[in-house]
Write an enzyme that holds these catalytic residues in place. Sequence first.
Site, PDB file in Angstrom:
ATOM      1  N   TYR A   1     -30.525  -1.279 -20.892  1.00 26.18           N
ATOM      2  CA  TYR A   1     -30.242  -0.864 -22.185  1.00 26.18           C
ATOM      3  C   TYR A   1     -29.674  -2.184 -23.067  1.00 26.18           C
ATOM      4  O   TYR A   1     -28.862  -1.776 -24.052  1.00 26.18           O
ATOM      5  CB  TYR A   1     -29.420   0.069 -22.284  1.00 26.18           C
TER       6      TYR A   1
ATOM      7  N   LYS B   1     -32.048  -2.213  -6.768  1.00 27.52           N
ATOM      8  CA  LYS B   1     -33.331  -2.123  -6.424  1.00 27.52           C
ATOM      9  C   LYS B   1     -34.026  -3.415  -6.179  1.00 27.52           C
ATOM     10  O   LYS B   1     -34.814  -3.855  -6.707  1.00 27.52           O
ATOM     11  CB  LYS B   1     -33.877  -1.416  -7.767  1.00 27.52           C
TER      12      LYS B   1
ATOM     13  N   ASP C   1     -33.888   4.530  -5.028  1.00 30.17           N
ATOM     14  CA  ASP C   1     -34.761   5.742  -4.664  1.00 30.17           C
ATOM     15  C   ASP C   1     -34.085   6.481  -3.483  1.00 30.17           C
ATOM     16  O   ASP C   1     -34.196   7.581  -3.331  1.00 30.17           O
ATOM     17  CB  ASP C   1     -36.214   5.136  -4.672  1.00 30.17           C
TER      18      ASP C   1
ATOM     19  N   ASP D   1     -27.269   6.126 -15.084  1.00 26.82           N
ATOM     20  CA  ASP D   1     -27.548   7.120 -16.343  1.00 26.82           C
ATOM     21  C   ASP D   1     -28.545   8.162 -15.572  1.00 26.82           C
ATOM     22  O   ASP D   1     -28.228   9.448 -15.469  1.00 26.82           O
ATOM     23  CB  ASP D   1     -28.489   6.697 -17.366  1.00 26.82           C
TER      24      ASP D   1
ATOM     25  N   ASP E   1     -26.748  12.363 -13.856  1.00 28.15           N
ATOM     26  CA  ASP E   1     -27.376  13.434 -14.239  1.00 28.15           C
ATOM     27  C   ASP E   1     -27.707  14.238 -12.977  1.00 28.15           C
ATOM     28  O   ASP E   1     -27.391  15.451 -12.952  1.00 28.15           O
ATOM     29  CB  ASP E   1     -28.567  13.265 -15.424  1.00 28.15           C
TER      30      ASP E   1
END
Length: 358
Positions: free
Chosen positions: A138, A189, A222, A246, A250
Amino acid sequence: MKTHRIAAIPGDGIGKEVIAAGIEVLEALARRDGGFTLAFDHFDWGSDYYKAHGLMMPEDGRDQIRNHDAIYFGAVGAPDVPDHISLWGLRLAICQPFDQYANVRPTRVLPGITSPLRHVSGPELDWVIVRENSEGEYAGVGGRVHRGLPEEVATDVSMMTRTGVVRIIRFAFEMARSRPRKLLTVVTKSNAQRHAMVMWDEIAAEVARDYPDVTWDKMLVDAMTMRMTMKPETIDTVVATNLHADILSDLAAALAGSLGIAPTANLNPERRFPSMFEPIHGSAFDITGKGIANPIGTFWTATMMLEHLGEKPAADRLMRAIERVTADPDLHTPDLGGKATTRQVTDAVIASIGADNA
């Protein structure tokens, strides 16, 4: 008596409803405590302001709130305003220039709330997710060329700096050290993102040497989603990049019962700028104006703000009130499967604050 100046920015949708409820609760808490007062300055920035003025907030908006002790933020986003305009025009326009680089999202199953995970009764899910909040995916680096043509190209560049990674990893180790289990999971990752994420991994290993009392492990993002759902009891503190955290936070809120209960602190740990506190549920225009928005996430967010302001006893009192209210199924809002209204939950929390003698 100490007075804390709070910039209240309800923003859009149910943000206006839950911030109003949060202010009521905070004012009741200050009266009950008697040792501090809260002075709220109200700012009507958001999508309605954008439609009237062409900006999500005034050009000097940050200067107007720069000297406040904290920012109490509702939500941003509206169906008739592009998301990249609303987000970059308000929330990120505050977070990034104020260097609120540590986004902290606690998650646990509150009393009376049922996790969708069939093997979780409560204690197994008690996490803090630390999200890097200033760079990564971001960062805003990138662009588009040859718009509308067959050869149009769009890029978003994930920018990570050694300074930015070191400080968030160190913050996460400090957070893990402060918790009973002293356990940290570093999400990565690096199997696919072989430059920035490899640097992320290397820095994590370097910083870890300064925290021999903290047990830490590393997990691909993942695989982390599977671990969160299948083995939640193995997790305590988590640190991840802006995008990864982020998404994971959630998921964490959903596993704890509802996005409506989840809080967030956007911290500038050095306190050179005010920090911002917000629930994570978003503007939720599908229920705006119906009086059924769950204010618990906003109240829990307020406990984090009070702790940041040095009002720990008041924060603890509010958390006890929240837990007493969520323990009563009759006070569950529709997102938790109940029929309670925002007003009923707010009144119940205020009443619990008044009756609290702990």
